[in-house]
Design an enzyme around this catalytic site. Structure first.
Site, PDB file in Angstrom:
ATOM      1  N   GLU A  43     -30.583   6.950  39.948  1.00 35.24           N
ATOM      2  CA  GLU A  43     -29.651   6.277  39.034  1.00 35.24           C
ATOM      3  C   GLU A  43     -30.204   6.488  37.629  1.00 35.24           C
ATOM      4  O   GLU A  43     -31.229   5.911  37.280  1.00 35.24           O
ATOM      5  CB  GLU A  43     -29.564   4.774  39.339  1.00 35.24           C
ATOM      6  CG  GLU A  43     -29.486   4.403  40.819  1.00 35.24           C
ATOM      7  CD  GLU A  43     -28.309   5.013  41.525  1.00 35.24           C
ATOM      8  OE1 GLU A  43     -27.280   5.249  40.872  1.00 35.24           O
ATOM      9  OE2 GLU A  43     -28.413   5.288  42.730  1.00 35.24           O
ATOM     10  N   CYS A  74     -27.906   1.222  30.441  1.00 38.29           N
ATOM     11  CA  CYS A  74     -27.471   2.589  30.740  1.00 38.29           C
ATOM     12  C   CYS A  74     -25.990   2.754  30.474  1.00 38.29           C
ATOM     13  O   CYS A  74     -25.505   3.852  30.249  1.00 38.29           O
ATOM     14  CB  CYS A  74     -27.789   2.927  32.192  1.00 38.29           C
ATOM     15  SG  CYS A  74     -26.957   1.824  33.334  1.00 38.29           S
TER      16      CYS A  74
HETATM   17  P1  NAD Z   1     -38.309   5.599  33.024  1.00 38.56           P
HETATM   18  O1  NAD Z   1     -37.677   6.795  33.628  1.00 38.56           O
HETATM   19  O2  NAD Z   1     -39.240   5.806  31.887  1.00 38.56           O
HETATM   20  O3  NAD Z   1     -39.161   4.799  34.122  1.00 38.56           O
HETATM   21  C1  NAD Z   1     -38.560   4.283  35.294  1.00 38.56           C
HETATM   22  C2  NAD Z   1     -39.623   4.083  36.363  1.00 38.56           C
HETATM   23  O4  NAD Z   1     -40.157   5.333  36.761  1.00 38.56           O
HETATM   24  C3  NAD Z   1     -40.794   3.238  35.902  1.00 38.56           C
HETATM   25  O5  NAD Z   1     -41.192   2.415  36.974  1.00 38.56           O
HETATM   26  C4  NAD Z   1     -41.869   4.269  35.581  1.00 38.56           C
HETATM   27  O6  NAD Z   1     -43.178   3.794  35.699  1.00 38.56           O
HETATM   28  C5  NAD Z   1     -41.575   5.320  36.628  1.00 38.56           C
HETATM   29  N1  NAD Z   1     -41.995   6.666  36.214  1.00 38.56           N
HETATM   30  C6  NAD Z   1     -41.729   7.269  35.040  1.00 38.56           C
HETATM   31  N2  NAD Z   1     -42.228   8.524  35.043  1.00 38.56           N
HETATM   32  C7  NAD Z   1     -42.828   8.704  36.250  1.00 38.56           C
HETATM   33  C8  NAD Z   1     -43.523   9.792  36.855  1.00 38.56           C
HETATM   34  N3  NAD Z   1     -43.694  10.946  36.219  1.00 38.56           N
HETATM   35  N4  NAD Z   1     -43.993   9.627  38.121  1.00 38.56           N
HETATM   36  C9  NAD Z   1     -43.796   8.472  38.785  1.00 38.56           C
HETATM   37  N5  NAD Z   1     -43.154   7.393  38.249  1.00 38.56           N
HETATM   38  C10 NAD Z   1     -42.675   7.511  36.998  1.00 38.56           C
HETATM   39  O7  NAD Z   1     -37.109   4.614  32.630  1.00 38.56           O
HETATM   40  P2  NAD Z   1     -37.145   3.276  31.753  1.00 38.56           P
HETATM   41  O8  NAD Z   1     -37.450   3.622  30.340  1.00 38.56           O
HETATM   42  O9  NAD Z   1     -37.983   2.246  32.429  1.00 38.56           O
HETATM   43  O10 NAD Z   1     -35.640   2.785  31.880  1.00 38.56           O
HETATM   44  C11 NAD Z   1     -34.625   3.137  30.984  1.00 38.56           C
HETATM   45  C12 NAD Z   1     -33.805   4.264  31.554  1.00 38.56           C
HETATM   46  O11 NAD Z   1     -33.204   3.844  32.779  1.00 38.56           O
HETATM   47  C13 NAD Z   1     -32.637   4.666  30.667  1.00 38.56           C
HETATM   48  O12 NAD Z   1     -32.554   6.057  30.631  1.00 38.56           O
HETATM   49  C14 NAD Z   1     -31.429   4.070  31.353  1.00 38.56           C
HETATM   50  O13 NAD Z   1     -30.222   4.728  31.073  1.00 38.56           O
HETATM   51  C15 NAD Z   1     -31.821   4.180  32.789  1.00 38.56           C
HETATM   52  N6  NAD Z   1     -31.075   3.214  33.607  1.00 38.56           N
HETATM   53  C16 NAD Z   1     -30.160   3.695  34.495  1.00 38.56           C
HETATM   54  C17 NAD Z   1     -29.392   2.798  35.222  1.00 38.56           C
HETATM   55  C18 NAD Z   1     -28.372   3.251  36.239  1.00 38.56           C
HETATM   56  O14 NAD Z   1     -28.033   2.456  37.113  1.00 38.56           O
HETATM   57  N7  NAD Z   1     -27.860   4.459  36.184  1.00 38.56           N
HETATM   58  C19 NAD Z   1     -29.568   1.429  35.045  1.00 38.56           C
HETATM   59  C20 NAD Z   1     -30.531   0.997  34.136  1.00 38.56           C
HETATM   60  C21 NAD Z   1     -31.285   1.892  33.419  1.00 38.56           C
HETATM   61  C1  SIN Z   2     -27.537  -1.190  33.284  1.00 42.32           C
HETATM   62  O1  SIN Z   2     -27.722  -1.194  34.513  1.00 42.32           O
HETATM   63  O2  SIN Z   2     -28.361  -0.724  32.462  1.00 42.32           O
HETATM   64  C2  SIN Z   2     -26.283  -1.776  32.735  1.00 42.32           C
HETATM   65  C3  SIN Z   2     -25.358  -2.316  33.727  1.00 42.32           C
HETATM   66  C4  SIN Z   2     -24.392  -3.206  33.014  1.00 42.32           C
HETATM   67  O3  SIN Z   2     -23.954  -2.891  31.916  1.00 42.32           O
HETATM   68  O4  SIN Z   2     -24.102  -4.279  33.573  1.00 42.32           O
END
Ligand code: NAD
Ligand code: SIN
Length: 463
Positions: free
Chosen positions: A226, A260
């Site tokens: 996701e 997101c």
């Molecule tokens: P991130 O990708 O930096 O980290 C997410 C998780 O992955 C963390 O637990 C981190 O420690 C782990 N991680 C990162 N790099 C890794 C690696 N190389 N090896 C192993 N584990 C690793 O994301 P974030 O900054 O915590 O979250 C924000 C992002 O999440 C945004 O891009 C947002 O759009 C996305 N997001 C998506 C959704 C969705 O449902 N599509 C919902 C919420 C957030």
């Molecule tokens: C998110 O998962 O980052 C957003 C979902 C929402 O807008 O409720």
């Protein structure tokens, strides 16, 4: 050797959590625990698994205030919003039970049966922006389906995970069915290397794409990714300018732009109507309240000073590629994590198709509707999108033309419904949407054709 790390409240600079990061040995031992409990958990009757999860919802509700405080302390979300997140965590259980039965579970009919089996040990990697609700959205359906779980929260938000573990224990979840490892990328990396049967990830496209490559050629590992978006919102006549500006403001700036589903690109017509929308949006930005904790504010800080720096750098890159600042995203305050929202006109600039996880909205002025749809789809992502317009024929066109898995009409792009699937094409994921469809990636189907007695099958071409 395991290292110590800390969580720092971005609003105050206070250390709110300190602990050890799990090293490879600890991660492998934790996965082994999940493995040892898997057989008994998967054979636990579904009614008993459901009862434990319903009890978990009750405990989460009882501990809502503590959960909200941990979320707010770790990542700076104002308390009103953190309470909403804690509420969503409890509400998840009912949705997950419905989805389990409607999309998976056991079914049978005349001469057939369909059942579902869990995969085994699922690793859940959580993001920082909904540190309780989003990992919970993988953990609950996984456990319901009979998997065991190893959960690694974001290293920026370790606190709420510990409270979640406590809530599951109070709900009577057998020890070892859900396991916690704290830590950053190294701990996450060890989890990838361990003997897991699935990786359920919510996070950035950069990380998710890396995981997709990492598990390339290993179809036996369930991978649900996701990821983020570069989400477009089109505003088109006829519609109420005030309402349109409210929808755009909410879509772009709620959670300080750290969702997101936030709109990153606003597409408005060239001319007077579009000018009015932008003027109204500016008025809302000037009035926005920014603060912390219990304050009655719309926005908190970004998750860290580094995130604020990255937001400013992204804005600088947009300006360098021809963007014209309407109002600047600016840092303020002692901790370095607070920013005022920004607006930038990108109509004549070279686009940068990346997700900026912060409150900077890019404006595009379009000559006609076709150009607006083309602009909306000019992205490698496909998570969320929206149309603000009172003409239902134009909405029908948007539904057919706009590339987004979450596509809203006259509503903000944010505020996902747990009763619907959540995900989208392109760089936003690997076609394993979460929320209502999470049940699908938590189990594999066993399809059977049945006859109560052995009978010769129909054979053609035999003497
Ligand atoms: P991130 O990708 O930096 O980290 C997410 C998780 O992955 C963390 O637990 C981190 O420690 C782990 N991680 C990162 N790099 C890794 C690696 N190389 N090896 C192993 N584990 C690793 O994301 P974030 O900054 O915590 O979250 C924000 C992002 O999440 C945004 O891009 C947002 O759009 C996305 N997001 C998506 C959704 C969705 O449902 N599509 C919902 C919420 C957030
Ligand atoms: C998110 O998962 O980052 C957003 C979902 C929402 O807008 O409720």
């Amino acid at each position: 050797m395991s290292e110590t790390f800390q969580s720092i409240n971005p609003a105050t600079g206070d250390i709110v959590w300190e602990g050890q990061a799990a090293d490879e040995e600890a991660v492998n031992a934790t996965v082994a625990t999940g493995r040892s409990v898997f057989e008994s958990w998967r054979r636990t009757d579904i009614s008993d698994r459901e009862a434990i999860l319903k009890r978990y919802a009750e405990v989460v509700t009882e501990q809502k205030e503590q959960i909200a405080k941990a979320i707010s302390d770790d990542m700076g979300k104002p308390m009103w919003e953190a309470r909403t997140e804690a509420g969503a965590m409890a509400a998840k259980i009912g949705h997950s039970i419905n989805a389990y039965h409607e999309r998976t579970g056991d079914k049978s009919g005349d001469g057939f049966s369909l059942s579902h089996r869990p995969h085994g040990v699922m690793a859940v990697l959580g993001p920082f922006n909904f540190p309780g609700h989003l990992p919970n959205g993988h953990i609950v359906p996984s456990l319901l389906a009979g998997n065991t779980v190893v959960f690694k929260p974001s290293e920026l938000t370790p606190s709420v995970a510990e409270i979640m573990m406590d809530c599951f224990a109070k709900a009577g979840l057998p020890e070892g069915a859900l396991n916690l490892v704290q830590g950053g990328r190294e701990t996450g990396g060890a989890l990838l290397e361990a003997e897991i049967d699935g990786l359920l990830f919510t996070g950035s496209a950069k990380t998710g794409t890396f995981f997709h490559k990492y598990f390339g050629g290993r179809p036996e590992v369930m991978l649900a990714l996701e990821m983020g978006g570069n989400n477009p919102l089109i505003i088109h006549e006829p519609c109420d300018v005030q309402a349109a500006a409210d929808i755009a403001f909410m879509s772009a700036f709620i959670t300080t732009g750290q969702r997101c589903s936030c709109s990153r690109r606003l597409i408005v017509p060239a001319g007077e109507f579009g000018d009015q929308v932008i003027a109204e949006l500016m008025a809302r930005i000037e009035d926005v309240t920014i603060g912390q904790g219990e304050d009655n504010v719309f926005m908190g800080p970004l998750v860290s000073a580094e995130a604020a720096e990255a937001a400013v750098d992204f804005q600088t890159a947009l300006v360098a590629s021809g963007g014209k600042l309407i109002t600047e995203l600016e840092r303020f305050g002692q901790t370095g994590a607070f920013v005022k929202p920004g607006l930038i006109d990108m109509t004549k600039a070279v686009s940068i198709d990346e997700e900026l996880f912060g409150p900077l909205l890019q404006i595009y002025r379009s000559g006609n509707l076709d150009a607006a749809f083309a602009r909306a789809n000019d992205t490698r992502f496909g998570l969320a999108g929206g149309l603000v317009c009172d003409d239902e024929h134009i909405w029908a066109q948007a539904q057919s033309e706009m590339k987004a898995g979450i596509l809203n009409w006259n509503r903000p792009t944010t505020g996902a419904a747990s009763s619907l699937p959540f995900g989208g094409p392109g760089l936003s994921g690997n076609h394993r949407p979460s929320a209502y469809y999470a049940a699908d990636y938590c189990a594999w189907p066993v399809a059977s054709q049945l006859s109560p007695k052995a009978a010769p099958p129909a054979m053609v071409g035999m003497k």
